[in-house]
Scaffold this active site. Structure first.
Site, PDB file in Angstrom:
ATOM      1  N   CYS A  57     -40.022 -24.164 -51.725  1.00  0.00           N
ATOM      2  CA  CYS A  57     -40.366 -24.875 -50.496  1.00  0.00           C
ATOM      3  C   CYS A  57     -39.139 -25.537 -49.871  1.00  0.00           C
ATOM      4  O   CYS A  57     -38.724 -25.178 -48.773  1.00  0.00           O
ATOM      5  CB  CYS A  57     -41.405 -25.943 -50.800  1.00  0.00           C
TER       6      CYS A  57
ATOM      7  N   LYS B  19     -44.668 -29.843 -41.151  1.00  0.00           N
ATOM      8  CA  LYS B  19     -44.454 -29.377 -42.529  1.00  0.00           C
ATOM      9  C   LYS B  19     -42.984 -29.028 -42.767  1.00  0.00           C
ATOM     10  O   LYS B  19     -42.381 -29.420 -43.775  1.00  0.00           O
ATOM     11  CB  LYS B  19     -45.362 -28.169 -42.794  1.00  0.00           C
TER      12      LYS B  19
HETATM   13  N1  SAJ Z   1     -34.563 -32.683 -56.188  1.00  0.00           N
HETATM   14  C1  SAJ Z   1     -33.307 -33.268 -56.300  1.00  0.00           C
HETATM   15  N2  SAJ Z   1     -33.180 -34.600 -56.085  1.00  0.00           N
HETATM   16  C2  SAJ Z   1     -34.270 -35.380 -55.784  1.00  0.00           C
HETATM   17  C3  SAJ Z   1     -35.545 -34.792 -55.670  1.00  0.00           C
HETATM   18  C4  SAJ Z   1     -35.667 -33.424 -55.880  1.00  0.00           C
HETATM   19  O1  SAJ Z   1     -32.288 -32.598 -56.572  1.00  0.00           O
HETATM   20  O2  SAJ Z   1     -34.075 -36.588 -55.626  1.00  0.00           O
HETATM   21  C5  SAJ Z   1     -34.704 -31.229 -56.412  1.00  0.00           C
HETATM   22  C6  SAJ Z   1     -35.621 -30.877 -57.577  1.00  0.00           C
HETATM   23  O3  SAJ Z   1     -34.937 -30.920 -58.799  1.00  0.00           O
HETATM   24  C7  SAJ Z   1     -36.072 -29.486 -57.191  1.00  0.00           C
HETATM   25  C8  SAJ Z   1     -36.118 -29.541 -55.662  1.00  0.00           C
HETATM   26  O4  SAJ Z   1     -35.365 -30.670 -55.288  1.00  0.00           O
HETATM   27  O5  SAJ Z   1     -35.109 -28.518 -57.596  1.00  0.00           O
HETATM   28  C9  SAJ Z   1     -37.498 -29.653 -55.065  1.00  0.00           C
HETATM   29  O6  SAJ Z   1     -38.314 -30.520 -55.824  1.00  0.00           O
HETATM   30  P1  SAJ Z   1     -39.358 -31.554 -55.197  1.00  0.00           P
HETATM   31  O7  SAJ Z   1     -40.089 -32.169 -56.320  1.00  0.00           O
HETATM   32  O8  SAJ Z   1     -38.682 -32.477 -54.262  1.00  0.00           O
HETATM   33  O9  SAJ Z   1     -40.320 -30.673 -54.276  1.00  0.00           O
HETATM   34  P2  SAJ Z   1     -41.214 -29.342 -54.473  1.00  0.00           P
HETATM   35  O10 SAJ Z   1     -40.429 -28.175 -53.964  1.00  0.00           O
HETATM   36  O11 SAJ Z   1     -41.798 -29.216 -55.834  1.00  0.00           O
HETATM   37  O12 SAJ Z   1     -42.452 -29.674 -53.452  1.00  0.00           O
HETATM   38  C10 SAJ Z   1     -42.159 -29.965 -52.081  1.00  0.00           C
HETATM   39  C11 SAJ Z   1     -42.904 -31.249 -51.676  1.00  0.00           C
HETATM   40  N3  SAJ Z   1     -42.418 -31.721 -50.381  1.00  0.00           N
HETATM   41  C12 SAJ Z   1     -41.996 -33.003 -50.194  1.00  0.00           C
HETATM   42  O13 SAJ Z   1     -41.955 -33.812 -51.101  1.00  0.00           O
HETATM   43  C13 SAJ Z   1     -41.576 -33.368 -48.812  1.00  0.00           C
HETATM   44  C14 SAJ Z   1     -44.399 -30.978 -51.620  1.00  0.00           C
HETATM   45  O14 SAJ Z   1     -45.104 -32.125 -51.122  1.00  0.00           O
HETATM   46  C15 SAJ Z   1     -44.681 -29.785 -50.707  1.00  0.00           C
HETATM   47  O15 SAJ Z   1     -46.086 -29.499 -50.619  1.00  0.00           O
HETATM   48  C16 SAJ Z   1     -43.983 -28.593 -51.316  1.00  0.00           C
HETATM   49  O16 SAJ Z   1     -42.571 -28.862 -51.288  1.00  0.00           O
HETATM   50  C17 SAJ Z   1     -44.319 -27.371 -50.484  1.00  0.00           C
HETATM   51  O17 SAJ Z   1     -45.225 -26.605 -50.894  1.00  0.00           O
HETATM   52  O18 SAJ Z   1     -43.770 -27.213 -49.389  1.00  0.00           O
END
Ligand code: SAJ
Length: 422
Positions: free
Chosen positions: A267, A213
């Site tokens: 996360c 994770k």
């Molecule tokens: N972000 C970027 N660039 C990108 C993708 C995301 O800057 O290309 C930023 C987003 O704007 C945001 C942050 O990253 O601020 C996180 O967003 P996210 O959509 O990537 O992830 P979370 O935090 O909503 O959810 C993540 C997920 N993990 C992965 O995709 C590996 C989810 O599957 C997990 O269950 C969750 O964390 C968790 O609970 O740990």
């Protein structure tokens, strides 16, 4: 062992959807939470968080009698712990106090044959720590750490991996990592999750499941840091980073994520620190990625300061107090209403603190500004912001912002687009 009664400890963003998913499969589910208002809300068939489709499923489960919430644990066949694991101290060390108190709260009602699953995102070794807390609270029962396959109680770590905004679908469809403390623990956990999971249930041990994770979220954080660093390099070299990444991603073995104003949420900006705090000398790249992503909001704020200075340099009669700044987007990612740990919100607050002129905030997913911005400016429509603002800072790639028609923005308006939308 049949799992007729399932208890979920912690009814937040993960626990409540999980409880609802079991209840929707006609299992008797007892949800336990320490917050009385959360328990009351759920028992009225309502929810206290925003997640598409969750309200419907919870309402049906409560109305049909399959889900009830309580403040105190009751006996059950399986217990799933989904409580927060925040930081403590200055070194981003994980704070396991909520897991410890959840373990102590279920210990009195445990009975031989029970399965206890830790779902909370945890540092390596947390499942073993939980097993030790349970053992010291119930010396009359046997546990896998001392009795292996013959233990009275089975224990596993099965980390949640669902994406906020898509939780109800991903809970069912995603593959599940099942980290039992013994093989029998894993087998029982697979049987439990098979109640609603259609993805694969892949068995490993508890420590590997914990690390899996943390690895997934660290992978994403490191990749986003790479994109954020590229955006800063490209800005200096006068190259469009969005075009650059799109071109590089045409290579069959390259898949760069997108830069932005920083990484938010509870996360991806948190979990990598669990690895760093346990292995600080080894986790150099992961620590650096965290620092790169955490420093991006300040870089955006500097860009705004430079833009205002340039704007004024071209207009000798004006002062900073005459300049209107609009911040487009406040949430931590697109098309949700969640402002927690949001770099966009942090940037908006900091701009409002130094800027003497008018501030306009556009956030289509909320009805009221958070307290930190209420005295600082107005929540306005996108149309009003585009007409009034001298400087527009786009901070989140919400759908309505992607639909902005080129030409609807005055050529005099200075645009700082942190998401490559405009
Ligand atoms: N972000 C970027 N660039 C990108 C993708 C995301 O800057 O290309 C930023 C987003 O704007 C945001 C942050 O990253 O601020 C996180 O967003 P996210 O959509 O990537 O992830 P979370 O935090 O909503 O959810 C993540 C997920 N993990 C992965 O995709 C590996 C989810 O599957 C997990 O269950 C969750 O964390 C968790 O609970 O740990």
């Amino acid at each position: 062992m049949n799992f007729d009664r399932i208890s979920v400890i912690g009814l937040g963003y993960i626990g409540l959807p999980t409880a609802a998913a079991f209840a929707a499969r006609k299992k008797q589910v007892i949800g336990v939470d320490v917050t009385p208002s959360t328990v009351d809300t759920i028992n009225q068939g309502e929810i206290h968080i925003v997640e598409p489709d969750l309200d419907m499923v919870v309402n049906a489960a409560v109305t049909e009698g399959f889900l009830k919430a309580t403040l105190t644990p009751e006996p059950a066949d399986a217990f799933l712990i989904a409580v927060p694991t925040p930081f403590k101290g200055d070194n981003h060390e994980p704070d396991l106090r909520y897991i410890e108190s959840a373990a102590n709260s279920i210990a009195p009602v445990l009975k031989p044959g029970n399965l206890v699953i830790l779902e909370s995102t945890s540092p390596v070794g947390a499942t073993e720590a939980m097993a030790a807390w349970l053992e010291s609270a119930r010396p009359d029962l046997t546990f896998p750490q001392t009795h292996g396959e013959d233990s009275d109680i089975r224990i596993a770590h099965c980390p949640e991996r669902v994406l906020p905004g898509h939780v109800m679908r991903e809970l069912v469809e995603n593959d599940r990592v099942i980290g039992g403390m013994t093989s029998k623990c894993s087998e029982m956990a697979v049987k439990l999750y098979r109640t609603f999971v259609v993805g694969d249930c892949v068995i490993t041990n508890a420590r590997t499941a914990e690390m899996a994770k943390l690895t997934e979220n660290s992978f994403r954080d490191v990749n986003i840091a790479f994109a954020n660093e590229l955006s800063i390099i490209c800005d200096k070299l006068d190259i469009n980073v969005w075009e650059l990444i799109a071109l590089a991603n045409r290579h069959p073995r390259v898949n760069i994520l997108q830069p932005g104003p920083g990484v938010g949420g509870h996360c991806i900006a948190v979990d990598p620190w669990f690895i760093v705090s346990q292995t600080p000398d080894e986790a150099k790249l992961i620590a650096t990625a965290r620092k790169v992503n955490d420093s991006k909001p300040e870089w955006v704020i500097d860009k705004v300061k430079i833009a205002v200075a340039d704007y004024l340099a071209a207009r000798a009669t004006k002062t900073a107090a005459d300049v209107s700044i609009a911040c487009l987007g406040l949430t931590f990612k697109p098309d949700i209403d969640d402002l927690r740990e949001s770099p966009a919100l942090m940037i908006a607050e900091k701009i409002a603190n130094f800027h003497p002129g008018k501030m306009l905030f556009v956030e289509p997913n909320i009805c009221e500004l958070p307290a930190s911005l209420q005295e600082q400016g107005r929540l306005v429509s996108l149309a009003e912001a585009l007409v009034q603002a001298d400087v527009c800072v786009l901070l989140v790639d919400h759908k309505p912002f992607k639909a902005i028609v080129k030409g609807s923005i005055s050529p005099d308006t200075v645009i700082i687009d942190t998401k490559g939308v405009l």
